[in-house]
Design an enzyme around this catalytic site. Structure first.
Site, PDB file in Angstrom:
ATOM      1  N   THR A  39       0.826  -1.202   0.000  1.00  0.00           N
ATOM      2  CA  THR A  39       0.000   0.000   0.000  1.00  0.00           C
ATOM      3  C   THR A  39       0.862   1.255   0.000  1.00  0.00           C
ATOM      4  OG1 THR A  39      -1.759  -1.172   1.190  1.00  0.00           O
ATOM      5  CG2 THR A  39      -1.846   1.233   1.215  1.00  0.00           C
ATOM      6  N   HIS A  42       1.664   1.909  -3.473  1.00  0.00           N
ATOM      7  CA  HIS A  42       0.506   2.487  -4.157  1.00  0.00           C
ATOM      8  C   HIS A  42       0.362   3.975  -3.820  1.00  0.00           C
ATOM      9  CE1 HIS A  42      -1.094  -1.074  -6.060  1.00  0.00           C
ATOM     10  NE2 HIS A  42      -1.142  -1.742  -4.915  1.00  0.00           N
TER      11      HIS A  42
END
Length: 335
Positions: A39, A42
């Site tokens: 994450t 991301h």
């Protein structure tokens, strides 16, 4: 204090930022270890819901540096980790035990500044004291394990289920141990890395397949009825599309890997209807931090072998920019 700041997508710097003074019900933690999560990548790439600028980092451990005026359960010097979840506690979803779908959902390192810094401020109710027998590296793994526990709770695996999983990275390796402990009869794991597949066999997989041999080794000739459970731990749309092809009748599919926002995957709705499939998502943590903590504390899940290397905060800048070694499992920042 020194912190890593993602100022905007694809732009990250190390800079001095204000020390996070705890509020009355907060604890400020001197950070020791921070896990780098997919994450975080991301967020760096602009593929998540995060605002900018932001200090990422939601898998961490450390030592209590300062406590707020109303905090009595923790003292300076306590060894701790913390649930990064920031649920409002009063919306419909929070009040029905669905906190990860909170209407005002937030999380340290995702929506507010996190732990890739010398210090991080955390609500005291999120803090968990760790025993002296648990290393800071292990404690920084509690958050990803809490995600795995939530996924397993959503999946409701049945003893004897035949499971196929795509992805043997750090999260996949935790899932492998968890699926084994939950009672799967078969656990076939697919990945591009022979080293990761070798580790998968050691820790619970019954069979491993390299990605380029999936259609041959998992064909109808060998698995005419497909699998009872298929799990994606890659977050790669093309892999997900391929994974749907191995769902047997009445099978469950768990989307565990995080895809970029806006990704699409084709799915034949007639097959979904006709074969009684169940499609399941699993987002972050849902009151599963303590169960994960106990699982790790009691040695039911082993984590140290998943740490590929430790890097400094400064080295993290280049790590986020890439390229990254695909054979790495978990990389942690040592502060």
């Amino acid at each position: 204090m020194k912190a890593l700041v993602i100022e905007k997508p694809n732009h990250v710097v190390i800079k001095e930022v204000p020390y996070p003074k705890p509020g009355p019900n907060d604890v400020t933690i001197r950070v020791k270890n921070v896990g780098i999560c997919g994450t975080d990548i991301h967020i760096f790439l602009g593929e998540f819901i995060s605002p900018y600028p932001i200090i990422p980092g939601h898998e961490f451990s450390g030592v209590v540096e300062e406590v707020g005026a109303n905090v009595t359960e923790y003292q300076v010097g306590d060894r701790v980790t913390a649930d990064p979840s920031l649920f409002c506690g009063h919306c419909e979803f929070c009040l029905t035990n669905r906190g990860n779908q909170c209407e005002n959902w937030g999380a340290l390192g995702n929506t507010i500044d996190g732990s890739m810094a010398e210090f991080v401020k955390v609500p005291s109710s999120n803090v968990v004291r760790i025993p002296d027998t648990m290393t800071f590296a292990e404690a920084a793994f509690i958050e990803p394990m809490a995600c795995v526990v939530h996924g397993m709770n959503r999946l409701q695996l049945q003893v004897g289920d035949r499971v196929l999983m795509f992805g043997a990275g750090a999260m996949g390796q935790q899932l492998i141990q968890s699926v084994k402990m939950a009672g799967a009869s078969e656990l076939v794991v697919v990945d591009i890395s022979p080293d990761k597949l070798e580790m998968a066999l050691k820790w619970g997989a019954t069979k491993v397949v390299t990605s380029d041999k999936v259609n041959d080794e998992l064909s109808d000739e060998y698995y005419p009825n497909g699998f009872d459970v298929v799990i994606d731990a890659t977050g790669i749309p093309k892999v997900i599309e391929q994974a749907f092809g191995f769902l047997g009748k009445t099978a469950k599919y768990l989307q565990f890997g995080v895809t970029p926002i806006g990704s699409t995957v084709p799915l034949d709705p007639f097959r979904l209807y006709n074969k009684d499939w169940t499609l399941i998502g699993s987002m972050a943590i849902n009151h599963t931090f303590y169960p994960a903590f106990h699982w790790v504390k009691e040695g039911r899940i082993q984590l140290n072998h998943l740490i590929s290397k430790e890097i400094s905060l400064e080295e993290t800048v280049d790590y986020l920019k890439g390229p990254r070694d695909p054979n790495n499992l978990k990389v942690q920042i040592k502060i």
